[in-house]
Design a protein around this motif. Structure first.
Motif, PDB file in Angstrom:
ATOM      1  N   LEU A  15       0.784  -1.238   0.000  1.00 39.62           N
ATOM      2  CA  LEU A  15       0.000   0.000   0.000  1.00 39.62           C
ATOM      3  C   LEU A  15       0.817   1.290   0.000  1.00 39.62           C
ATOM      4  CD1 LEU A  15      -3.087  -0.763   2.280  1.00 39.62           C
ATOM      5  CD2 LEU A  15      -2.916  -0.784  -0.197  1.00 39.62           C
ATOM      6  N   ASN A  16       2.023   1.274   0.536  1.00 36.90           N
ATOM      7  CA  ASN A  16       2.817   2.510   0.546  1.00 36.90           C
ATOM      8  C   ASN A  16       3.344   2.797  -0.856  1.00 36.90           C
ATOM      9  OD1 ASN A  16       2.475   3.044   3.266  1.00 36.90           O
ATOM     10  ND2 ASN A  16       4.309   1.947   3.869  1.00 36.90           N
ATOM     11  N   GLU A  69     -11.872  -1.056  13.545  1.00 33.59           N
ATOM     12  CA  GLU A  69     -11.294   0.219  13.117  1.00 33.59           C
ATOM     13  C   GLU A  69     -11.405   1.277  14.206  1.00 33.59           C
ATOM     14  OE1 GLU A  69     -13.647   1.340   9.733  1.00 33.59           O
ATOM     15  OE2 GLU A  69     -12.850  -0.271   8.486  1.00 33.59           O
ATOM     16  N   LEU A  70     -10.475   2.251  14.130  1.00 35.29           N
ATOM     17  CA  LEU A  70     -10.499   3.407  15.018  1.00 35.29           C
ATOM     18  C   LEU A  70      -9.891   4.583  14.268  1.00 35.29           C
ATOM     19  CD1 LEU A  70     -11.125   4.365  17.942  1.00 35.29           C
ATOM     20  CD2 LEU A  70      -8.736   3.870  18.460  1.00 35.29           C
ATOM     21  N   ASP A  71     -10.515   5.752  14.371  1.00 32.21           N
ATOM     22  CA  ASP A  71     -10.013   6.982  13.762  1.00 32.21           C
ATOM     23  C   ASP A  71      -9.457   7.890  14.854  1.00 32.21           C
ATOM     24  OD1 ASP A  71     -11.214   5.977  11.460  1.00 32.21           O
ATOM     25  OD2 ASP A  71     -12.999   7.213  11.687  1.00 32.21           O
ATOM     26  N   VAL A  72      -8.315   8.494  14.573  1.00 32.27           N
ATOM     27  CA  VAL A  72      -7.703   9.445  15.500  1.00 32.27           C
ATOM     28  C   VAL A  72      -7.309  10.677  14.695  1.00 32.27           C
ATOM     29  CG1 VAL A  72      -5.826   9.861  17.138  1.00 32.27           C
ATOM     30  CG2 VAL A  72      -6.794   7.564  16.925  1.00 32.27           C
ATOM     31  N   VAL A 128     -10.874   3.610   2.302  1.00 32.48           N
ATOM     32  CA  VAL A 128     -11.314   2.761   1.190  1.00 32.48           C
ATOM     33  C   VAL A 128     -10.207   1.830   0.697  1.00 32.48           C
ATOM     34  CG1 VAL A 128     -12.148   2.786  -1.199  1.00 32.48           C
ATOM     35  CG2 VAL A 128     -13.246   4.240   0.522  1.00 32.48           C
ATOM     36  N   PRO A 129      -8.981   2.316   0.414  1.00 38.72           N
ATOM     37  CA  PRO A 129      -7.943   1.385  -0.062  1.00 38.72           C
ATOM     38  C   PRO A 129      -7.583   0.292   0.947  1.00 38.72           C
ATOM     39  CG  PRO A 129      -7.275   3.659  -0.461  1.00 38.72           C
ATOM     40  CD  PRO A 129      -8.511   3.707   0.379  1.00 38.72           C
ATOM     41  N   ILE A 130      -7.576   0.632   2.231  1.00 37.23           N
ATOM     42  CA  ILE A 130      -7.239  -0.373   3.249  1.00 37.23           C
ATOM     43  C   ILE A 130      -8.359  -1.399   3.377  1.00 37.23           C
ATOM     44  CG2 ILE A 130      -6.800  -0.730   5.714  1.00 37.23           C
ATOM     45  CD1 ILE A 130      -5.241   1.938   5.621  1.00 37.23           C
ATOM     46  N   ARG A 131      -9.596  -0.940   3.404  1.00 40.35           N
ATOM     47  CA  ARG A 131     -10.731  -1.869   3.475  1.00 40.35           C
ATOM     48  C   ARG A 131     -10.766  -2.792   2.257  1.00 40.35           C
ATOM     49  NH1 ARG A 131     -15.026   2.736   5.264  1.00 40.35           N
ATOM     50  NH2 ARG A 131     -14.701   2.647   7.522  1.00 40.35           N
ATOM     51  N   GLU A 132     -10.556  -2.231   1.076  1.00 34.89           N
ATOM     52  CA  GLU A 132     -10.561  -3.048  -0.145  1.00 34.89           C
ATOM     53  C   GLU A 132      -9.442  -4.082  -0.114  1.00 34.89           C
ATOM     54  OE1 GLU A 132     -10.465  -0.284  -3.433  1.00 34.89           O
ATOM     55  OE2 GLU A 132     -12.586   0.205  -3.188  1.00 34.89           O
ATOM     56  N   CYS A 137      -8.160  -9.861   0.629  1.00 33.85           N
ATOM     57  CA  CYS A 137      -7.429 -10.910   1.338  1.00 33.85           C
ATOM     58  C   CYS A 137      -8.371 -11.902   2.026  1.00 33.85           C
ATOM     59  CB  CYS A 137      -6.497 -10.296   2.380  1.00 33.85           C
ATOM     60  SG  CYS A 137      -5.134  -9.353   1.676  1.00 33.85           S
ATOM     61  N   GLY A 138      -9.693 -11.673   1.897  1.00 34.51           N
ATOM     62  CA  GLY A 138     -10.670 -12.597   2.470  1.00 34.51           C
ATOM     63  C   GLY A 138     -11.149 -12.236   3.867  1.00 34.51           C
ATOM     64  N   TRP A 139     -10.850 -11.022   4.336  1.00 33.58           N
ATOM     65  CA  TRP A 139     -11.210 -10.603   5.677  1.00 33.58           C
ATOM     66  C   TRP A 139     -12.506  -9.799   5.671  1.00 33.58           C
ATOM     67  CZ3 TRP A 139      -8.089 -10.658  10.397  1.00 33.58           C
ATOM     68  CH2 TRP A 139      -7.058 -11.609  10.330  1.00 33.58           C
TER      69      TRP A 139
END
Length: 145
Positions: A15-16, A69-72, A128-132, A137-139
Motif C-alpha cells: 500500500l505505501n 477500526e479506530l479513527d484518531v 477505502v484502499p485499506i478496506r478493499e 485478502c478474504g477478511w
C-alpha cells in the motif's frame, strides 16, 4: 484467505507508494495509516497562523478473520497578531467521516512552497484502499463501526 501474519508482513509494501500522501506502518496486530494532511503557515491581514492537521486510521486484525477500526485526528493551531498569541489544540478518537478543503495565502511547511495554498482531505482517501485490500485478502469488518 490470507493469514493475519501474511497481511501484516505485506501490507506496507503493497500500500505505501509515492502516489499517496499517507503511509502505512505495522505495530503488532495493528495497521496504522498516518496522514499529516496540513502543515502550513497562513498570512492574514492582522495575524500569522500555523496549522497542523493529522489523521490516523488504525485497523486491528483479530484472530477470527475480522478487523476493527479506530479513527484518531488532531489539530494544532498557533497564531500571533493583533489579538496577541493564541494556541489551540484539539483531537478526536472514535469513528468519523470527514471531508475538508482549506485555501489561503501562506507557506506549505512540508514542501516550502509560498503563495496560495490548498489542502484537501477525506477520510475515505485512507479508509477505502485499506478496506478493499483486507476484503481482497478474504477478511471482514467486525460490526457496523
Amino acid at each position: 484467505m490470507l493469514t493475519k501474519e501474511q497481511i501484516l508482513a505485506n501490507i506496507e509494501n503493497d500500500l505505501n507508494s509515492n502516489d499517496r500522501a499517507w503511509k502505512v506502518v505495522v505495530e503488532g496486530d495493528k495497521i496504522i495509516a498516518d496522514w499529516k494532511w496540513m502543515d502550513a503557515t497562513f498570512f492574514g491581514p492582522t495575524d500569522i497562523t500555523k496549522e497542523v492537521k493529522e489523521f490516523k486510521f488504525i485497523v486491528t486484525l483479530l484472530d477470527n478473520g475480522k478487523w476493527k477500526e479506530l479513527d484518531v485526528s488532531s489539530e494544532n493551531e498557533t497564531s500571533i497578531g493583533k489579538g496577541g498569541f493564541n494556541f489551540n489544540k484539539s483531537g478526536f478518537v472514535g469513528h468519523q467521516f470527514n471531508k475538508s478543503f482549506t485555501l489561503g495565502l501562506g507557506r506549505n511547511n512540508q514542501t516550502g512552497e509560498v503563495g496560495i495554498q490548498a489542502f484537501k482531505f477525506s477520510t475515505n482517501d485512507i479508509k477505502v484502499p485499506i478496506r478493499e485490500y483486507l476484503k481482497k485478502c478474504g477478511w471482514k469488518k467486525k460490526g457496523l463501526f
